[in-house]
Design an enzyme around this catalytic site. Structure first.
Site, PDB file in Angstrom:
ATOM      1  N   HIS A  13       1.020  -4.378   5.096  1.00 30.77           N
ATOM      2  CA  HIS A  13       1.228  -5.360   4.003  1.00 30.77           C
ATOM      3  C   HIS A  13       1.616  -4.596   2.748  1.00 30.77           C
ATOM      4  O   HIS A  13       0.773  -3.972   2.106  1.00 30.77           O
ATOM      5  CB  HIS A  13      -0.050  -6.165   3.750  1.00 30.77           C
ATOM      6  CG  HIS A  13       0.128  -7.230   2.700  1.00 30.77           C
ATOM      7  ND1 HIS A  13      -0.227  -8.536   2.894  1.00 30.77           N
ATOM      8  CD2 HIS A  13       0.632  -7.177   1.439  1.00 30.77           C
ATOM      9  CE1 HIS A  13       0.055  -9.242   1.817  1.00 30.77           C
ATOM     10  NE2 HIS A  13       0.565  -8.436   0.903  1.00 30.77           N
ATOM     11  N   HIS A  15       4.345  -4.460  -0.884  1.00 34.07           N
ATOM     12  CA  HIS A  15       5.367  -4.994  -1.795  1.00 34.07           C
ATOM     13  C   HIS A  15       6.237  -3.837  -2.272  1.00 34.07           C
ATOM     14  O   HIS A  15       5.732  -2.912  -2.909  1.00 34.07           O
ATOM     15  CB  HIS A  15       4.716  -5.681  -3.001  1.00 34.07           C
ATOM     16  CG  HIS A  15       3.884  -6.861  -2.609  1.00 34.07           C
ATOM     17  ND1 HIS A  15       4.404  -8.133  -2.541  1.00 34.07           N
ATOM     18  CD2 HIS A  15       2.584  -6.953  -2.222  1.00 34.07           C
ATOM     19  CE1 HIS A  15       3.454  -8.964  -2.141  1.00 34.07           C
ATOM     20  NE2 HIS A  15       2.340  -8.276  -1.938  1.00 34.07           N
ATOM     21  N   LEU A  16       7.522  -3.906  -1.963  1.00 32.29           N
ATOM     22  CA  LEU A  16       8.443  -2.823  -2.355  1.00 32.29           C
ATOM     23  C   LEU A  16       9.364  -3.199  -3.504  1.00 32.29           C
ATOM     24  O   LEU A  16      10.055  -2.332  -4.041  1.00 32.29           O
ATOM     25  CB  LEU A  16       9.302  -2.395  -1.155  1.00 32.29           C
ATOM     26  CG  LEU A  16       8.630  -1.507  -0.116  1.00 32.29           C
ATOM     27  CD1 LEU A  16       9.579  -1.261   1.054  1.00 32.29           C
ATOM     28  CD2 LEU A  16       8.193  -0.174  -0.714  1.00 32.29           C
ATOM     29  N   ARG A  17       9.422  -4.499  -3.862  1.00 32.29           N
ATOM     30  CA  ARG A  17      10.334  -4.963  -4.933  1.00 32.29           C
ATOM     31  C   ARG A  17      11.788  -4.634  -4.589  1.00 32.29           C
ATOM     32  O   ARG A  17      12.129  -4.459  -3.430  1.00 32.29           O
ATOM     33  CB  ARG A  17       9.935  -4.386  -6.298  1.00 32.29           C
ATOM     34  CG  ARG A  17       8.435  -4.458  -6.638  1.00 32.29           C
ATOM     35  CD  ARG A  17       7.871  -5.852  -6.588  1.00 32.29           C
ATOM     36  NE  ARG A  17       6.514  -5.879  -7.166  1.00 32.29           N
ATOM     37  CZ  ARG A  17       5.585  -6.758  -6.822  1.00 32.29           C
ATOM     38  NH1 ARG A  17       5.817  -7.667  -5.898  1.00 32.29           N
ATOM     39  NH2 ARG A  17       4.398  -6.736  -7.404  1.00 32.29           N
ATOM     40  N   ASN A  41       8.375 -11.617  -1.189  1.00 32.52           N
ATOM     41  CA  ASN A  41       8.268 -12.413  -2.435  1.00 32.52           C
ATOM     42  C   ASN A  41       9.089 -11.814  -3.577  1.00 32.52           C
ATOM     43  O   ASN A  41       8.577 -11.534  -4.652  1.00 32.52           O
ATOM     44  CB  ASN A  41       6.799 -12.614  -2.853  1.00 32.52           C
ATOM     45  CG  ASN A  41       6.074 -11.331  -3.190  1.00 32.52           C
ATOM     46  OD1 ASN A  41       6.402 -10.271  -2.654  1.00 32.52           O
ATOM     47  ND2 ASN A  41       5.094 -11.406  -4.075  1.00 32.52           N
ATOM     48  N   LYS A  99       5.943 -15.121   6.340  1.00 33.90           N
ATOM     49  CA  LYS A  99       4.853 -15.116   5.359  1.00 33.90           C
ATOM     50  C   LYS A  99       4.677 -16.482   4.713  1.00 33.90           C
ATOM     51  O   LYS A  99       5.625 -17.073   4.203  1.00 33.90           O
ATOM     52  CB  LYS A  99       5.161 -14.062   4.276  1.00 33.90           C
ATOM     53  CG  LYS A  99       4.154 -13.989   3.147  1.00 33.90           C
ATOM     54  CD  LYS A  99       2.832 -13.398   3.589  1.00 33.90           C
ATOM     55  CE  LYS A  99       1.763 -13.538   2.523  1.00 33.90           C
ATOM     56  NZ  LYS A  99       1.473 -12.325   1.806  1.00 33.90           N
ATOM     57  N   HIS A 136      -1.179 -15.779   3.036  1.00 37.13           N
ATOM     58  CA  HIS A 136      -1.915 -15.606   1.780  1.00 37.13           C
ATOM     59  C   HIS A 136      -2.927 -16.743   1.803  1.00 37.13           C
ATOM     60  O   HIS A 136      -2.600 -17.884   1.477  1.00 37.13           O
ATOM     61  CB  HIS A 136      -0.991 -15.679   0.559  1.00 37.13           C
ATOM     62  CG  HIS A 136      -1.742 -15.404  -0.705  1.00 37.13           C
ATOM     63  ND1 HIS A 136      -1.592 -14.247  -1.435  1.00 37.13           N
ATOM     64  CD2 HIS A 136      -2.713 -16.111  -1.332  1.00 37.13           C
ATOM     65  CE1 HIS A 136      -2.432 -14.265  -2.466  1.00 37.13           C
ATOM     66  NE2 HIS A 136      -3.114 -15.388  -2.420  1.00 37.13           N
ATOM     67  N   LEU A 219      -4.666 -10.577  -6.483  1.00 35.03           N
ATOM     68  CA  LEU A 219      -5.020 -11.826  -5.811  1.00 35.03           C
ATOM     69  C   LEU A 219      -4.910 -11.635  -4.315  1.00 35.03           C
ATOM     70  O   LEU A 219      -3.917 -11.065  -3.864  1.00 35.03           O
ATOM     71  CB  LEU A 219      -4.088 -12.956  -6.268  1.00 35.03           C
ATOM     72  CG  LEU A 219      -4.339 -13.431  -7.701  1.00 35.03           C
ATOM     73  CD1 LEU A 219      -3.246 -14.382  -8.156  1.00 35.03           C
ATOM     74  CD2 LEU A 219      -5.711 -14.088  -7.825  1.00 35.03           C
ATOM     75  N   ASP A 247      -1.406  -3.920   0.459  1.00 34.72           N
ATOM     76  CA  ASP A 247      -1.021  -4.893  -0.578  1.00 34.72           C
ATOM     77  C   ASP A 247      -0.677  -4.179  -1.884  1.00 34.72           C
ATOM     78  O   ASP A 247      -0.870  -4.723  -2.969  1.00 34.72           O
ATOM     79  CB  ASP A 247      -2.108  -5.945  -0.807  1.00 34.72           C
ATOM     80  CG  ASP A 247      -1.561  -7.189  -1.516  1.00 34.72           C
ATOM     81  OD1 ASP A 247      -0.334  -7.351  -1.577  1.00 34.72           O
ATOM     82  OD2 ASP A 247      -2.370  -7.992  -2.000  1.00 34.72           O
ATOM     83  N   HIS A 251       3.507  -3.463 -10.682  1.00 29.39           N
ATOM     84  CA  HIS A 251       3.937  -4.197 -11.879  1.00 29.39           C
ATOM     85  C   HIS A 251       3.955  -3.180 -13.015  1.00 29.39           C
ATOM     86  O   HIS A 251       2.988  -2.410 -13.163  1.00 29.39           O
ATOM     87  CB  HIS A 251       2.934  -5.303 -12.243  1.00 29.39           C
ATOM     88  CG  HIS A 251       2.896  -6.434 -11.267  1.00 29.39           C
ATOM     89  ND1 HIS A 251       3.759  -7.502 -11.330  1.00 29.39           N
ATOM     90  CD2 HIS A 251       2.096  -6.655 -10.188  1.00 29.39           C
ATOM     91  CE1 HIS A 251       3.490  -8.347 -10.346  1.00 29.39           C
ATOM     92  NE2 HIS A 251       2.490  -7.849  -9.621  1.00 29.39           N
ATOM     93  N   ALA A 263      -0.820 -10.117 -11.399  1.00 28.61           N
ATOM     94  CA  ALA A 263      -1.780  -9.719 -10.370  1.00 28.61           C
ATOM     95  C   ALA A 263      -1.170  -8.658  -9.474  1.00 28.61           C
ATOM     96  O   ALA A 263      -0.025  -8.801  -9.038  1.00 28.61           O
ATOM     97  CB  ALA A 263      -2.162 -10.929  -9.538  1.00 28.61           C
TER      98      ALA A 263
END
Ligand code: DOR
Ligand code: ZN
Length: 343
Positions: A13, A15-17, A41, A99, A136, A219, A247, A251, A263
């Protein structure tokens, strides 16, 4: 010098943007992990196989020379996802899961599902195609206490969902509560969960230690200590239903340190060190390899990695910041010491 040699892990899980942010964080994940399940996302989200193919190409293009990394792609479920897209996803071979974000639950979830029942046609196709659903697992109702949103999701939506689709493979992502652990333990073998380093290492007290600490805000939010202890027990139990998913969610500093901060905790820089510390804390380092490197690929029906990595028992200081577009990026537990080092 104590050393720990493990099969190279994967992050189930992440997030790589995109764009410059992707370039900034990808080398950190690729240093430690062979593969990762990449969250969809973005804004706008990755909704189709074509979106996922293009994003996968951008990830591979952003990889520095000399590093290898396999992005395992996901589709972002919306009210308008079609069964045809699910069938195409399965056929693509590189889309590994779908997802579910409840609309409004978290970062870039505005395109998310407004009512989980609306997706039953899609879940039926996913069950048939045997493509995992990643959840989620939080309700979004403003009247539900933020610390209860996972528990209420399990009661109201997840238990009915798995009884409607008993063969659907489901990963309850980033679990945070004893209720989630109990649910996963009592469910069939096709139900699993990922656990983040922050939920193994910190209770909600970390959010308020000496003042408000935005870099501990993610979150689902950190919970009471009693929940952390249950998560730690699950992660170190040797039960294949629980595996690693950081996760890690970057940011820029200025978007977290403000009146309404984003978050997400950034852990890709030092993920394995954080997990090693958590496992060592309960004398369970011998359970780390299977949690990090075996149970994830087994669940996703992929081969385990064969390469090895090494962690050394050596204290170092987590940097205050790493480079990131617009402002720096503050890693989890920045400026503090950690007693393991990935070498
Ligand atoms: O803390 C979080 N950050 N939770 C999520 O579900 C999304 C993530 C992000 O994308 O920043
Ligand atoms: Zn996430």
């Amino acid at each position: 010098m104590q050393k720990l040699t493990l099969t190279r892990p994967d992050d189930w899980h992440l997030h790589l943007r995109d764009g410059e942010a992707l370039k900034a964080v990808l080398p950190h994940s690729a240093r430690q992990f062979a593969r990762a399940i990449v969250m969809p996302n973005l804004n706008p989200p990755i909704r189709t196989v074509a979106d996922a193919a293009a994003y996968r190409d951008r990830i591979l293009a952003a990889l520095p020379a000399g590093q290898t990394f396999e992005p395992l792609m996901t589709l972002y479920l919306t009210d308008n996802t079609t069964p045809e897209e699910i069938i195409a996803a399965k056929a693509s071979k590189f889309v590994k899961a779908v997802k579910y974000y409840p609309a409004g639950a978290t970062t870039n979830s505005d395109f998310g599902v407004t009512d989980i029942r609306k997706c039953d046609r899609i879940f039926a196709t996913m069950e048939q195609e045997d493509i995992p659903l990643l959840l989620h697992g939080e309700v979004t109702n403003i009247e539900v206490d933020v610390f209860d949103r996972e528990k209420v999701f399990i009661e109201k939506h997840l238990i009915p969902l798995v009884s409607r689709f008993p063969k659907l493979r489901v990963v309850l992502e980033h679990i945070t509560t004893s209720e989630a652990v109990e649910f996963v333990l009592s469910a069939n073998h096709n139900i699993a969960a990922t656990i983040t380093p922050q939920h193994l290492l910190f209770s909600r007290n970390a959010l308020f230690k000496g003042g408000i600490r935005p870099h501990y805000y993610c979150l689902p939010i950190l919970k009471r200590e009693k929940h952390r202890l249950v998560l730690l027990q699950a992660a170190t139990s040797g039960n294949p239903k629980f595996f690693l998913g950081t996760d890690s969610a970057p940011h820029a500093r200025n978007t977290k340190e403000r009146s309404c901060g984003c978050a997400g905790c950034y852990s890709a820089l030092h993920a394995m060190e954080l997990y090693a510390e958590a496992f060592e804390g309960v004398d369970a380092l011998d359970k780390l390899e299977a949690f990090a490197s075996f149970y994830g690929p087994d669940f996703y029906q992929l081969p385990r990695n064969t390469e090895k990595i090494t962690l050394e028992k050596k204290t170092w200081c987590i940097p205050n910041e790493v480079p990131f577009p617009d402002a720096g990026l503050v890693p989890l537990r920045a400026g503090e010491e950690i007693s393991w080092q990935f070498i």
